[in-house]
Design an enzyme around this catalytic site. Structure first.
Site, PDB file in Angstrom:
ATOM      1  N   CYS A   1      -1.388   3.932   5.051  1.00 14.28           N
ATOM      2  CA  CYS A   1      -2.557   3.080   4.798  1.00 14.28           C
ATOM      3  C   CYS A   1      -2.708   2.018   5.873  1.00 14.28           C
ATOM      4  O   CYS A   1      -3.544   1.129   5.755  1.00 14.28           O
ATOM      5  CB  CYS A   1      -2.497   2.450   3.411  1.00 14.28           C
ATOM      6  SG  CYS A   1      -1.289   1.140   3.296  1.00 14.28           S
ATOM      7  N   GLY A   2      -1.894   2.098   6.926  1.00 16.35           N
ATOM      8  CA  GLY A   2      -2.101   1.199   8.058  1.00 16.35           C
ATOM      9  C   GLY A   2      -1.340  -0.106   8.005  1.00 16.35           C
ATOM     10  O   GLY A   2      -1.703  -1.062   8.685  1.00 16.35           O
TER      11      GLY A   2
ATOM     12  N   GLU B   1       8.333  -2.900   6.460  1.00 13.72           N
ATOM     13  CA  GLU B   1       9.222  -2.020   5.668  1.00 13.72           C
ATOM     14  C   GLU B   1      10.054  -2.845   4.685  1.00 13.72           C
ATOM     15  O   GLU B   1      11.243  -2.586   4.459  1.00 13.72           O
ATOM     16  CB  GLU B   1      10.137  -1.186   6.586  1.00 13.72           C
ATOM     17  CG  GLU B   1       9.433  -0.449   7.717  1.00 13.72           C
ATOM     18  CD  GLU B   1       8.581   0.734   7.263  1.00 13.72           C
ATOM     19  OE1 GLU B   1       8.502   1.007   6.035  1.00 13.72           O
ATOM     20  OE2 GLU B   1       7.976   1.394   8.140  1.00 13.72           O
TER      21      GLU B   1
ATOM     22  N   GLY C   1       0.840  -1.191   0.000  1.00 21.40           N
ATOM     23  CA  GLY C   1       0.000   0.000   0.000  1.00 21.40           C
ATOM     24  C   GLY C   1       0.870   1.233   0.000  1.00 21.40           C
ATOM     25  O   GLY C   1       2.096   1.132  -0.010  1.00 21.40           O
ATOM     26  N   THR C   2       0.242   2.394   0.021  1.00 18.52           N
ATOM     27  CA  THR C   2       1.005   3.635   0.135  1.00 18.52           C
ATOM     28  C   THR C   2       1.385   3.831   1.594  1.00 18.52           C
ATOM     29  O   THR C   2       1.015   3.049   2.463  1.00 18.52           O
ATOM     30  CB  THR C   2       0.160   4.849  -0.289  1.00 18.52           C
ATOM     31  OG1 THR C   2      -1.031   4.846   0.481  1.00 18.52           O
ATOM     32  CG2 THR C   2      -0.159   4.818  -1.768  1.00 18.52           C
TER      33      THR C   2
ATOM     34  N   SER D   1       1.708  -0.952   9.132  1.00 19.53           N
ATOM     35  CA  SER D   1       2.358  -1.367  10.379  1.00 19.53           C
ATOM     36  C   SER D   1       1.326  -1.736  11.436  1.00 19.53           C
ATOM     37  O   SER D   1       1.552  -2.632  12.254  1.00 19.53           O
ATOM     38  CB  SER D   1       3.279  -0.254  10.885  1.00 19.53           C
ATOM     39  OG  SER D   1       4.305  -0.017   9.933  1.00 19.53           O
TER      40      SER D   1
END
Ligand code: ZN
Length: 224
Positions: A13-14, A87, A9-10, A16
């Site tokens: 956008c949740g 990440e 996602g960007t 993590s």
């Protein structure tokens, strides 16, 4: 059957938050896992979410070999059912291949989370390899929003308030240490990304604070 799943996602956008939730859910079912991250905004050896949750995590350096690390854990008697890898855009392609091998040969589930493209709209090498190898790629459904209210699909780099489209691929945001410049990131819809119209530029271009330049004629695509 173990799986390599890439949740993409960007920014904002949740990802993590979902990574933390995923770890919680598996732990609650008695499964045992390891959490990895790299260059988290909160510092090293921590996975944090914008909602304020965080947990200790193993920091991934370029020299880390996931295969060796997990085998070492396993031979020291720890059971490992899954890995949470946040990440993942910052991991090397070789590390992504090591993760795939852990899925196939050791039956470990790997849940990877990352941004697909950088501030130039180009795929990060780690994300590219993940898309090539993953059993499943899931685009997160919590939508980040551009300042105009449209769905944000692009990550813009903003240096001292101005959007840039050239520079090194990895520069961690919000870090001012040692330099005079402030690097930030902002998610934008494609049309405002193409017009290099971040929220500060939109405010500056507006005739009054109440009128943002939604009219695209007011913010033409800059010449290359
Ligand atoms: Zn927009």
């Amino acid at each position: 059957m173990a799986e390599l799943v890439f949740f993409s996602g960007t920014m904002d956008c949740g990802k993590s938050t979902l990574a933390l939730q995923m770890d919680h859910n598996h732990r609650a079912r008695g499964r045992s896992g390891i959490i990895y991250t790299k260059l988290d905004r909160a510092g090293t050896d921590v996975l944090s979410s914008r909602l304020g949750l965080s947990t200790p995590a193993h920091e991934v350096g370029d020299e880390l070999d996931f295969w060796d690390a997990v085998v070492e854990h396993a031979t020291s008697g720890l059971r490992i059912d899954y890995l949470i890898c946040d990440e993942v855009q910052f991991y090397t392609p070789a590390q992504v291949e090591q993760l795939a091998r852990l899925v196939d040969e050791m039956g470990i589930d790997v849940f990877a989370f990352g941004i697909t493209a950088d501030f130039r709209t180009q795929l990060f090498p780690g994300s590219r390899r993940m898309i090539e190898l993953a059993d499943k790629v899931q685009v997160l459904q919590v939508e980040a929003l551009c300042w105009c209210g449209r769905r944000a699909t692009h990550n813009a780099r903003v240096v001292d308030g101005a959007m840039v489209v050239e520079g090194e691929q990895v520069v961690v945001g919000d870090t001012k240490a040692g330099t005079e410049t402030l690097v930030e990131y902002e998610v934008l819809c494609r049309r405002h990304f193409m017009r290099r119209m971040n929220s500060a530029a939109a405010r500056a271009a507006a005739s009054s604070p109440d009128v943002l330049p939604f009219d695209l004629d007011l913010c033409p695509v800059p010449p290359c």
